[in-house]
Design an enzyme around this catalytic site. Structure first.
Site, PDB file in Angstrom:
ATOM      1  N   SER A  99       0.758  -1.029   0.224  1.00  0.00           N
ATOM      2  CA  SER A  99      -0.273   0.167  -0.263  1.00  0.00           C
ATOM      3  C   SER A  99       0.792   1.314   0.569  1.00  0.00           C
ATOM      4  O   SER A  99       1.734   1.111  -0.803  1.00  0.00           O
ATOM      5  CB  SER A  99      -0.732   0.215   0.902  1.00  0.00           C
ATOM      6  N   ASP A 144      -8.459  -5.435  -5.604  1.00  0.00           N
ATOM      7  CA  ASP A 144      -8.366  -4.423  -4.522  1.00  0.00           C
ATOM      8  C   ASP A 144      -9.728  -3.355  -4.807  1.00  0.00           C
ATOM      9  O   ASP A 144     -10.571  -2.852  -6.036  1.00  0.00           O
ATOM     10  CB  ASP A 144      -7.292  -3.823  -5.194  1.00  0.00           C
ATOM     11  N   HIS A 165      -6.987  -5.706  -0.665  1.00  0.00           N
ATOM     12  CA  HIS A 165      -6.733  -4.351  -0.680  1.00  0.00           C
ATOM     13  C   HIS A 165      -4.861  -5.384   0.604  1.00  0.00           C
ATOM     14  O   HIS A 165      -4.716  -5.429   1.276  1.00  0.00           O
ATOM     15  CB  HIS A 165      -6.741  -3.342  -0.262  1.00  0.00           C
TER      16      HIS A 165
END
Ligand SMILES: *[C@@H]1O[C@H](CO)[C@@H](O)[C@H](O)[C@H]1NC(C)=O
Ligand SMILES: *[C@@H]1O[C@H](CO)[C@@H](O)[C@H](O)[C@H]1NC(C)=O
Ligand SMILES: *[C@@H]1O[C@H](CO)[C@@H](O)[C@H](O)[C@H]1NC(C)=O
Ligand SMILES: *[C@@H]1O[C@H](CO)[C@@H](O)[C@H](O)[C@H]1NC(C)=O
Ligand SMILES: *[C@@H]1O[C@H](CO)[C@@H](O)[C@H](O)[C@H]1NC(C)=O
Ligand SMILES: [Ca+2]
Length: 535
Positions: free
Chosen positions: A201, A426, A462
């Site tokens: 991320s 995601d 994610h």
């Protein structure tokens, strides 16, 4: 981004058996863990304010610290020299805390930099796992505390505090790497033989930033679900709540989940296997207008909902992504199987009384960074203002935090390696943004596969979560590439078996494919990696 970790992924990590001992670790003569050992630490253009070293017993971290998915094989307690370097950039009056943890026994000769998530540049607690594995490790707060409000650091009155924004975006990542390596040398008597970066991320963005701007720092970078193209994708995260407002349509999560599940059902088998995973998103052209009139039973709030024209319009526009006034695309949309409730979340007191709960990064960005007004009521922003803010974001911030430079020539020249992967499901960081970046790097250098590979992870959300194949072996693959010259043709990954529930152990295997190759079903048991190939 800060997303709770999925239980199965922790199990995945635990299942990874690593063999990471450097054959001949550098001869080391470990020094005392005292302030004096590290007093010579400094860098150009900074003032060291203090250096604090303590010996601490570090216990295995709690699952909430596992955001960066550093592969773990050990548990218990290890003795660690924990260093905190506090410094400022001359003339900027910022205060940066950088942590370096050094295992007192059994250093494996390697160093790792650990990335952050959301607005968090990094944490000290993320260093626990690497030191357990024998690495010396560093991370930094990037000049603001993880718990600080955005306006407390990003703004100075009505202006942006560019020093702190640059600290977060890039500068302190380089410095933490240099400090980490220097402290390693001072403590063990030699520099690390190999240096790695690991993040997902924001951490994935940081990995790319290092490869683009500080290409000499790391021999290997693992950069998962990268928050690259920041100046474009962060404002694009506000598209779903904006659509709700434009359509005057505030659906419950039950309704949104129903739409997603219809789309998954329609597209699941296009990849040849009915497993709840859409592995070939490019083949999915699901038309949400076919759902109009369908009834959905919901609980909490309890109701039977009829999907409407507005439901269909909303889904179609979220999947298509934000558009400019001439209809051209501003950014990608979500894939059809990504939960719509991430960016399109609502809070309902009754079925027809739902309020949007926009994702925090996008609201922080629009209000504080772009409008310089943290108190801005975003419901006063219409389509036209949104488009203007989107353009401002690109002009003001692309060079600062965009992390989209496709020229990795220096990284390549130095022989360094990077692996990225991105979950196709995601809900926060648009999968196609990574496809876009990799395509641009490929266009710049057709030989990109020699030093940078991108693996798509079907059905993964994610950084973790979702029914798909999670590549828990990514770091091991990176080490093999750097130290043994063994380039990863595929990335081993685990998911829960097709026939059972998500509560089961992830024993379904796959070998994820390097983009542009696609994981393709041949025949046989879909729980077995051998039933698929890369095409
Ligand atoms: C090391 O330095 C820190 C920061 O200046 C200080 O707080 C600490 O007391 C020092 N430790 C020792 C043992 O002197
Ligand atoms: C410098 O930072 C310190 C501590 O954060 C603060 O107290 C001081 O007011 C700052 N000075 C200036 C000139 O901004
Ligand atoms: C940025 O923030 C730091 C730390 O709070 C502060 O000391 C400094 O004065 C600010 N700089 C500007 C240019 O606003
Ligand atoms: C997203 O990327 C995939 C490649 O994995 C491609 O098939 C698909 O067409 C892309 N979608 C968009 C909207 O660009
Ligand atoms: C949802 O709304 C209720 C009532 O307005 C409020 O008390 C609660 O904090 C909200 N929850 C979230 C997650 O926003
Ligand atoms: Ca499927």
């Amino acid at each position: 981004m800060l997303i709770p970790h999925h239980r199965s992924c922790i199990l995945v990590l635990l299942l990874q058996l690593l063999d990471l001992a450097v054959a001949h670790p550098p001869r080391s003569t470990t020094k005392a863990c005292t302030n004096a050992t590290f007093e010579s630490l400094t860098l150009p253009n900074i003032d060291v304010l203090s250096i604090d070293s303590v010996v601490a017993q570090t216990t295995w971290p709690s699952p909430s610290d596992l955001v960066n998915a550093f592969p773990s094989t050990k548990s218990g307690t290890v003795e660690v020299c924990q260093l905190t370097i506090t410094y400022t950039h001359v003339g900027q009056n910022d205060t940066i805390n950088t942590w370096v943890w050094l295992p007192i026994t059994s250093w494996n000769g390697r160093f790792v930099g650990m990335g952050g998530s959301g607005w968090v540049t990094g944490t000290a607690s993320s260093l626990a796992q690497p030191v357990f594995e024998g690495y010396s490790a560093a991370s930094t707060d990037g000049g603001h505390s993880a718990s600080a409000s955005i306006q407390s650091w990003a703004l100075k009155g009505d202006d942006l505090n560019w020093s702190l924004i640059e600290d977060f975006s890039s500068i302190t990542l380089d410095e933490a790497s240099s400090f980490g390596k220097s402290a390693t040398r001072l403590f063990y008597g030699s520099l690390p033989k190999y240096s790695y970066f690991n993040g997902c991320s924001t951490g994935g963005r940081q990995g790319h930033m290092l490869a683009q701007r500080f290409p000499a720092q790391y021999d290997g970078i693992l950069a998962g679900s990268p928050a690259i193209n920041w100046d474009e994708f962060i404002p694009a995260q506000y598209w779903p709540p904006l659509l709700m407002q434009e359509l005057d349509y505030y659906p419950s999560s039950c309704e949104l989940d129903a739409i997603t599940n219809f789309a998954i059902k329609a597209c699941d088998e296009l990849d040849g296997v009915k497993d709840g995973i859409v592995s070939m998103p490019g083949l999915c052209y699901f038309d949400p207008f076919t759902l109009v009139g369908k009834k959905v039973r919901c609980t909490n709030p309890s109701d039977t909902i009829t999907l409407s024209q507005k439901s269909a319009k909303f889904a179609a526009s979220v999947w298509a992504g934000p558009k400019d006034s001439d209809g051209s695309s501003l950014w990608y949309g979500l894939t059809h199987d990504a939960p719509l409730t991430g960016l399109g979340g609502t809070n309902c007191s009754s079925p027809d009384a739902c309020e949007p709960t926009p994702f925090f990064l996008s609201t922080d960005w629009l209000a504080t960074f772009l409008s310089k007004n943290p108190l801005l009521d975003l419901s006063t922003i219409g389509l036209q203002e949104f488009r203007q803010l989107f353009h401002n974001s690109v002009t003001e911030f692309q060079s600062v935090i965009g992390t989209r430079d496709s020229n990795l020539a220096e990284f390549k020249k130095l022989g360094n390696k990077m692996i990225t992967w991105h979950g196709m499901k995601d809900p926060y960081a648009f999968y196609n943004g990574t496809v876009d970046y990799y395509d641009r790097v490929r266009a710049f250098d057709p030989e990109v596969g020699d030093y940078y590979r991108f693996f798509s992870a079907p059905g993964v959300e994610h950084c973790s979560g979702g029914p798909g194949w999670f590549p828990g072996d990514g770091f091991k693959a990176l080490v093999d590439w750097v130290e043994r010259g063994k380039a990863p043709d595929t990335l081993f990954a685990l998911a829960t078996p097709t026939a059972t529930g998500s509560a089961d152990l992830p024993t379904r295997t796959a070998r994820l494919c390097p983009y542009p190759k696609v994981l393709t079903y041949i025949k046989g048991n879909p729980d077995k990696a051998s039933s698929f190939t890369c095409k």
